[in-house]
Design an enzyme around this catalytic site. Structure first.
Site, PDB file in Angstrom:
ATOM      1  N   ASP A  12      36.086  60.332  88.539  1.00  0.00           N
ATOM      2  CA  ASP A  12      35.455  60.530  87.233  1.00  0.00           C
ATOM      3  C   ASP A  12      34.773  61.912  87.274  1.00  0.00           C
ATOM      4  O   ASP A  12      34.549  62.463  88.358  1.00  0.00           O
ATOM      5  CB  ASP A  12      34.415  59.415  87.023  1.00  0.00           C
ATOM      6  CG  ASP A  12      33.525  59.668  85.833  1.00  0.00           C
ATOM      7  OD1 ASP A  12      34.059  59.965  84.752  1.00  0.00           O
ATOM      8  OD2 ASP A  12      32.286  59.575  85.981  1.00  0.00           O
ATOM      9  N   ASP A  14      31.913  63.343  84.649  1.00  0.00           N
ATOM     10  CA  ASP A  14      30.486  63.319  84.310  1.00  0.00           C
ATOM     11  C   ASP A  14      29.753  62.270  85.146  1.00  0.00           C
ATOM     12  O   ASP A  14      30.040  61.079  85.021  1.00  0.00           O
ATOM     13  CB  ASP A  14      30.293  62.976  82.816  1.00  0.00           C
ATOM     14  CG  ASP A  14      30.840  64.062  81.901  1.00  0.00           C
ATOM     15  OD1 ASP A  14      30.727  65.240  82.250  1.00  0.00           O
ATOM     16  OD2 ASP A  14      31.366  63.712  80.825  1.00  0.00           O
TER      17      ASP A  14
HETATM   18  P1  B16 Z   1      32.448  64.275  75.066  1.00  0.00           P
HETATM   19  P2  B16 Z   1      33.416  60.800  81.907  1.00  0.00           P
HETATM   20  C1  B16 Z   1      32.344  60.704  79.454  1.00  0.00           C
HETATM   21  O1  B16 Z   1      32.842  61.426  80.534  1.00  0.00           O
HETATM   22  C2  B16 Z   1      30.835  60.565  79.538  1.00  0.00           C
HETATM   23  O2  B16 Z   1      30.495  59.708  80.622  1.00  0.00           O
HETATM   24  C3  B16 Z   1      30.286  59.965  78.276  1.00  0.00           C
HETATM   25  O3  B16 Z   1      28.883  59.885  78.346  1.00  0.00           O
HETATM   26  C4  B16 Z   1      30.707  60.825  77.079  1.00  0.00           C
HETATM   27  O4  B16 Z   1      30.263  60.265  75.858  1.00  0.00           O
HETATM   28  C5  B16 Z   1      32.229  60.916  77.060  1.00  0.00           C
HETATM   29  O5  B16 Z   1      32.680  61.486  78.296  1.00  0.00           O
HETATM   30  C6  B16 Z   1      32.729  61.782  75.931  1.00  0.00           C
HETATM   31  O6  B16 Z   1      32.315  63.108  76.145  1.00  0.00           O
HETATM   32  O7  B16 Z   1      31.436  64.022  74.010  1.00  0.00           O
HETATM   33  O8  B16 Z   1      32.140  65.527  75.902  1.00  0.00           O
HETATM   34  O9  B16 Z   1      33.862  64.252  74.562  1.00  0.00           O
HETATM   35  O10 B16 Z   1      32.272  60.060  82.527  1.00  0.00           O
HETATM   36  O11 B16 Z   1      34.604  59.939  81.542  1.00  0.00           O
HETATM   37  O12 B16 Z   1      33.809  62.034  82.701  1.00  0.00           O
HETATM   38 MG    MG Z   2      30.963  59.320  84.427  1.00  0.00          MG
END
Ligand code: B16
Ligand code: MG
Length: 229
Positions: A12, A14
């Site tokens: 993953d 984030d």
């Molecule tokens: P964005 P991951 C996710 O990333 C985040 O954990 C989540 O908090 C966020 O809302 C989602 O991406 C969408 O992100 O607004 O930048 O498109 O944990 O899957 O890397």
């Molecule tokens: Mg994450």
């Protein structure tokens, strides 16, 4: 261990590679305050790994304001949150790669295994570029390549497929409950980073505890238990 037992390792982004999970929280909290909704870090656990619009819906439900806005207004709110978030991303540098991650990636690559990235973020490539990790992963799946967000298995299954890996012989590493559910629904071995991820097959509290020797040994035990069932 015999690395031939493992096909691939999928990370993953984030919250595992870098602490952008915290930036997502700060950006959502700022947006939520603008519509008189208070969110805290405990509530934020439910937003991790969840897509932008689905996160907004959860926040509006939390404030009992789910029926107060049109779709157009919600899209504007989500865009505003993204603008807050992108302000934080401007300061992101390779120094923001979380402790232990470079060592872990190096160990996996030394073992000759492919690595993938599975992020539902539409900002994934911006984040990877800022961290100077754009050429590190053998395959990157982001929001543009999948229809369904975590906890659906689509994102981890897509990463495995592109790496010619059997999910049942692959490892996923996640900081989000929705992400662990996505890995388990893919029949992969789930490594959780965080003290609430009890559905993980192996769990640590923080990235600096991620050690390839230990992870691969835990994976081997998991594979052996499955094979005698
Ligand atoms: P964005 P991951 C996710 O990333 C985040 O954990 C989540 O908090 C966020 O809302 C989602 O991406 C969408 O992100 O607004 O930048 O498109 O944990 O899957 O890397
Ligand atoms: Mg994450």
């Amino acid at each position: 261990m015999d690395e031939k037992l493992i096909d691939a390792v999928i990370f993953d982004l984030d919250g595992v590679i870098t602490d952008t999970a915290h930036y997502h929280f700060l950006a959502w909290r700022e947006l939520a305050r603008e519509v008189d909704i208070d969110i805290d870090e405990v509530f934020n656990e439910r937003l991790k790994g969840v897509s932008r619009m689905a996160s907004l819906e959860l926040i509006l439900q939390e404030g009992n304001r789910q029926n107060d806005f049109t779709l157009r207004e919600k899209e504007t709110m989500a865009e505003k949150k993204n603008q807050h978030y992108c302000q934080f991303l401007k300061h992101l540098t390779p120094q923001d790669i979380l402790p232990g991650i470079v060592e872990l990636i190096t160990a996996i690559k030394s073992a000759g295994l492919p690595i993938g990235l599975a992020s539902v973020s539409r900002n994934a490539s911006t984040v990877l570029n800022a961290l100077q990790l754009e050429d590190t992963f053998d395959y990157v799946v982001d929001a543009s390549k999948v229809k369904k967000s975590k906890p659906d298995p689509e994102i981890f299954l897509t990463a495995c497929k592109q790496l010619s890996a059997d999910p049942k012989r692959s490892i996923g590493i996640e900081d989000a409950s929705a992400g662990i559910d996505s890995i388990k629904a893919s029949d992969m071995f789930a490594v959780g980073v965080g003290n609430t991820l009890f559905k993980s097959d192996y769990r640590v509290d923080a990235t600096n505890e991620l050690n390839w020797e230990v992870i691969s040994a835990e994976y081997k035990k998991w594979i052996e238990i499955k094979s005698v069932r």
